[in-house]
Every structure is written in C-alpha cells, then in structure tokens.
Write a protein that holds these residues in place. Structure first.
Motif, mmCIF file in Angstrom:
data_model
loop_
_atom_site.group_PDB
_atom_site.id
_atom_site.type_symbol
_atom_site.label_atom_id
_atom_site.label_comp_id
_atom_site.label_asym_id
_atom_site.label_seq_id
_atom_site.Cartn_x
_atom_site.Cartn_y
_atom_site.Cartn_z
ATOM 1 N N ALA A 8 25.622 -39.396 28.897
ATOM 2 C CA ALA A 8 25.418 -39.814 27.506
ATOM 3 C C ALA A 8 25.290 -38.624 26.555
ATOM 4 N N ALA A 9 24.611 -37.567 26.966
ATOM 5 C CA ALA A 9 24.441 -36.397 26.098
ATOM 6 C C ALA A 9 25.780 -35.702 25.855
ATOM 7 N N ARG A 12 27.860 -37.923 23.475
ATOM 8 C CA ARG A 12 27.339 -37.803 22.112
ATOM 9 C C ARG A 12 27.786 -36.494 21.465
ATOM 10 N N ARG A 15 31.529 -36.699 20.570
ATOM 11 C CA ARG A 15 31.732 -37.537 19.379
ATOM 12 C C ARG A 15 31.267 -36.821 18.122
ATOM 13 N N ARG A 16 30.182 -36.090 18.209
ATOM 14 C CA ARG A 16 29.686 -35.353 17.042
ATOM 15 C C ARG A 16 30.610 -34.207 16.659
#
Length: 63
Positions: A8-9, A12, A15-16
């Motif tokens: 997940a990290a 994220r 995507r950022r």
C-alpha cells in the motif's frame, strides 16, 4: 505489476508521483522501486544500486 498485490505504501507513492493504475500495471518491479525511491528523494538510481539491493538480500544479481 498488479496494483492489487502491491504494498500500500508503494502504491500510494507511485500515485502521488502522478502514475495512473494503467502506468503502474505496465511497470517492472525495478521501475516501481525506482519511482518509490524517487518519491522519497533518493534520485539517480542505476542498475548497480538495484544489484546492491540484491546483494544485501543475499540474492544473486538478476539485472
């Protein structure tokens, strides 16, 4: 890479950095790793950096 199976990290961070799910799916693990590192300010990774990661893990070089 399958974003459903990705940490997940890492997802994220990608995507950022502006990556879409489609562009993430087209990445190799090495590309995803480099983008994750770039998100955290680690720049200019080269194949030798990835080879060192393999060495630190005790894996033979695959790059």
């Amino acid at each position: 890479m399958n974003s459903r199976n990705m940490d997940a990290a890492c997802l994220r961070a990608l995507r950022r950095r502006g990556h879409s799910d489609a562009s993430i799916a087209a990445m190799t693990p090495e590309e995803a790793f480099c983008e994750y590192c770039a998100y955290h300010g680690i720049m200019n990774l080269v194949p030798a950096t990835l080879q060192m990661l393999d060495k630190l893990r005790g894996n033979p070089a695959t790059h």
